[in-house]
Scaffold this motif. Structure first.
Motif, mmCIF file in Angstrom:
data_model
loop_
_atom_site.group_PDB
_atom_site.id
_atom_site.type_symbol
_atom_site.label_atom_id
_atom_site.label_comp_id
_atom_site.label_asym_id
_atom_site.label_seq_id
_atom_site.Cartn_x
_atom_site.Cartn_y
_atom_site.Cartn_z
ATOM 1 N N ILE A 172 0.872 -1.170 0.000
ATOM 2 C CA ILE A 172 0.000 0.000 0.000
ATOM 3 C C ILE A 172 0.911 1.222 0.000
ATOM 4 O O ILE A 172 1.663 1.440 0.938
ATOM 5 N N LEU A 173 0.834 2.009 -1.054
ATOM 6 C CA LEU A 173 1.629 3.230 -1.165
ATOM 7 C C LEU A 173 0.680 4.413 -1.000
ATOM 8 O O LEU A 173 -0.365 4.469 -1.660
ATOM 9 N N ILE A 174 1.031 5.328 -0.111
ATOM 10 C CA ILE A 174 0.194 6.505 0.136
ATOM 11 C C ILE A 174 1.033 7.742 -0.164
ATOM 12 O O ILE A 174 2.081 7.952 0.447
ATOM 13 N N ASN A 175 0.574 8.564 -1.111
ATOM 14 C CA ASN A 175 1.344 9.760 -1.457
ATOM 15 C C ASN A 175 1.009 10.914 -0.510
ATOM 16 O O ASN A 175 0.201 10.771 0.406
ATOM 17 N N ALA A 176 1.613 12.054 -0.736
ATOM 18 C CA ALA A 176 1.452 13.204 0.164
ATOM 19 C C ALA A 176 0.020 13.726 0.196
ATOM 20 O O ALA A 176 -0.387 14.365 1.163
ATOM 21 N N ASP A 177 -0.760 13.464 -0.855
ATOM 22 C CA ASP A 177 -2.150 13.921 -0.896
ATOM 23 C C ASP A 177 -3.116 12.923 -0.281
ATOM 24 O O ASP A 177 -4.317 13.166 -0.237
ATOM 25 N N GLY A 178 -2.612 11.755 0.159
ATOM 26 C CA GLY A 178 -3.467 10.744 0.749
ATOM 27 C C GLY A 178 -4.057 9.780 -0.264
ATOM 28 O O GLY A 178 -4.959 9.026 0.055
ATOM 29 N N GLN A 179 -3.562 9.810 -1.498
ATOM 30 C CA GLN A 179 -4.036 8.895 -2.537
ATOM 31 C C GLN A 179 -3.385 7.532 -2.347
ATOM 32 O O GLN A 179 -2.186 7.448 -2.097
ATOM 33 N N TYR A 180 -4.174 6.470 -2.487
ATOM 34 C CA TYR A 180 -3.686 5.109 -2.304
ATOM 35 C C TYR A 180 -3.287 4.481 -3.631
ATOM 36 O O TYR A 180 -3.872 4.758 -4.665
ATOM 37 N N SER A 181 -2.307 3.595 -3.533
ATOM 38 C CA SER A 181 -1.903 2.764 -4.653
ATOM 39 C C SER A 181 -1.656 1.375 -4.080
ATOM 40 O O SER A 181 -0.930 1.218 -3.106
ATOM 41 N N VAL A 182 -2.288 0.344 -4.674
ATOM 42 C CA VAL A 182 -2.161 -1.024 -4.184
ATOM 43 C C VAL A 182 -1.379 -1.821 -5.211
ATOM 44 O O VAL A 182 -1.831 -1.999 -6.345
ATOM 45 N N ASN A 183 -0.183 -2.264 -4.817
ATOM 46 C CA ASN A 183 0.722 -3.013 -5.701
ATOM 47 C C ASN A 183 0.902 -2.298 -7.045
ATOM 48 O O ASN A 183 0.860 -2.909 -8.107
ATOM 49 N N GLY A 184 1.094 -0.997 -7.005
ATOM 50 C CA GLY A 184 1.369 -0.218 -8.202
ATOM 51 C C GLY A 184 0.145 0.281 -8.940
ATOM 52 O O GLY A 184 0.277 1.072 -9.872
ATOM 53 N N GLN A 185 -1.035 -0.129 -8.560
ATOM 54 C CA GLN A 185 -2.263 0.299 -9.222
ATOM 55 C C GLN A 185 -2.917 1.409 -8.396
ATOM 56 O O GLN A 185 -3.322 1.187 -7.263
ATOM 57 N N ALA A 186 -3.026 2.600 -8.986
ATOM 58 C CA ALA A 186 -3.641 3.728 -8.282
ATOM 59 C C ALA A 186 -5.135 3.507 -8.144
ATOM 60 O O ALA A 186 -5.779 2.977 -9.048
ATOM 61 N N LEU A 187 -5.686 3.890 -7.006
ATOM 62 C CA LEU A 187 -7.122 3.765 -6.770
ATOM 63 C C LEU A 187 -7.825 5.043 -7.214
ATOM 64 O O LEU A 187 -7.219 6.113 -7.287
ATOM 65 N N ARG A 233 -4.668 -14.297 4.183
ATOM 66 C CA ARG A 233 -4.502 -13.245 5.194
ATOM 67 C C ARG A 233 -3.152 -13.361 5.889
ATOM 68 O O ARG A 233 -2.855 -12.574 6.774
ATOM 69 N N LYS A 234 -2.344 -14.336 5.486
ATOM 70 C CA LYS A 234 -1.027 -14.522 6.104
ATOM 71 C C LYS A 234 0.077 -13.794 5.340
ATOM 72 O O LYS A 234 1.198 -13.718 5.810
ATOM 73 N N ILE A 235 -0.236 -13.256 4.162
ATOM 74 C CA ILE A 235 0.804 -12.560 3.397
ATOM 75 C C ILE A 235 1.063 -11.194 4.022
ATOM 76 O O ILE A 235 0.176 -10.609 4.653
ATOM 77 N N PRO A 236 2.274 -10.662 3.874
ATOM 78 C CA PRO A 236 2.596 -9.359 4.478
ATOM 79 C C PRO A 236 1.787 -8.214 3.858
ATOM 80 O O PRO A 236 1.547 -8.181 2.660
ATOM 81 N N TYR A 237 1.385 -7.314 4.703
ATOM 82 C CA TYR A 237 0.646 -6.105 4.321
ATOM 83 C C TYR A 237 1.578 -4.942 4.644
ATOM 84 O O TYR A 237 1.793 -4.614 5.802
ATOM 85 N N VAL A 238 2.171 -4.336 3.610
ATOM 86 C CA VAL A 238 3.223 -3.330 3.791
ATOM 87 C C VAL A 238 2.668 -1.954 3.439
ATOM 88 O O VAL A 238 2.162 -1.744 2.333
ATOM 89 N N ILE A 239 2.773 -1.024 4.373
ATOM 90 C CA ILE A 239 2.318 0.354 4.160
ATOM 91 C C ILE A 239 3.542 1.247 4.004
ATOM 92 O O ILE A 239 4.407 1.285 4.871
ATOM 93 N N THR A 240 3.597 1.962 2.895
ATOM 94 C CA THR A 240 4.651 2.941 2.648
ATOM 95 C C THR A 240 3.981 4.284 2.423
ATOM 96 O O THR A 240 3.182 4.423 1.497
ATOM 97 N N ALA A 241 4.277 5.245 3.288
ATOM 98 C CA ALA A 241 3.627 6.551 3.193
ATOM 99 C C ALA A 241 4.666 7.648 3.069
ATOM 100 O O ALA A 241 5.749 7.565 3.646
ATOM 101 N N ASP A 242 4.314 8.669 2.320
ATOM 102 C CA ASP A 242 5.144 9.861 2.192
ATOM 103 C C ASP A 242 5.217 10.554 3.551
ATOM 104 O O ASP A 242 4.305 10.437 4.367
ATOM 105 N N ALA A 243 6.294 11.274 3.798
ATOM 106 C CA ALA A 243 6.454 11.967 5.079
ATOM 107 C C ALA A 243 5.376 13.031 5.296
ATOM 108 O O ALA A 243 5.037 13.354 6.423
#
Length: 145
Positions: free
Chosen positions: A63-78, A98-108
């Motif tokens: 899960i990638l979260i940019n500075a505006d709060g927009q989500y991207s899941v495995n490279g696909q923007a929502l 549900r055992k796979i890792p759930y990784v959150i990467t957020a902009d500062a």
């Protein structure tokens, strides 16, 4: 006929009763007021102390979260920032796993609410391996070189 002119007494306002009432109100409020001391939590956010090589896992939810709060899941923007949209995207990608890792990467500069919403979705779906990525501290990186 001559009328005698009556002398008018100067109008005065007696402030003594007013002052008495103000002091009584002051004493009343001082006695009945409760003082609460606000407590604040000191939060020390984590930094990675050393660069640890992450094990290469083939399947994980990024899960990638940019500075505006927009989500991207495995490279696909929502399409929006709603938690329900993120939830549907994660369910579609993970299926029943549900055992796979759930990784959150957020902009500062990401709003805190966006990160909490991503964590909440992970908790609601039952992911047990929640990770939040950090970056290596610049001070530590300079001292290692």
């Amino acid at each position: 006929m001559k009328f005698s002119h009556q002398q008018q007494e100067p109008l005065t306002i007696n402030l003594t009763p007013l002052i008495d009432v103000v002091f009584l109100l002051l004493i009343f409020f001082m006695v009945t007021t409760t003082f609460t001391r606000e407590t604040q939590l000191e939060v020390s956010l984590p930094e990675a102390s050393s660069a640890q090589a992450a094990s290469q896992e083939q399947e994980r939810i990024d899960i990638l979260i940019n500075a505006d709060g927009q989500y991207s899941v495995n490279g696909q923007a929502l399409v929006n920032t709603q938690p329900e949209t993120l939830r549907r995207a994660v369910i579609e990608l993970a299926g029943e796993q549900r055992k796979i890792p759930y990784v959150i990467t957020a902009d500062a500069q990401t709003p805190h609410q966006a990160v909490v919403s991503a964590m909440d979705v992970a908790g609601q779906l039952g992911f047990s391996q929640l990770r939040i990525t950090t970056q290596e501290s610049v001070e530590l990186h300079d001292s290692v070189d």
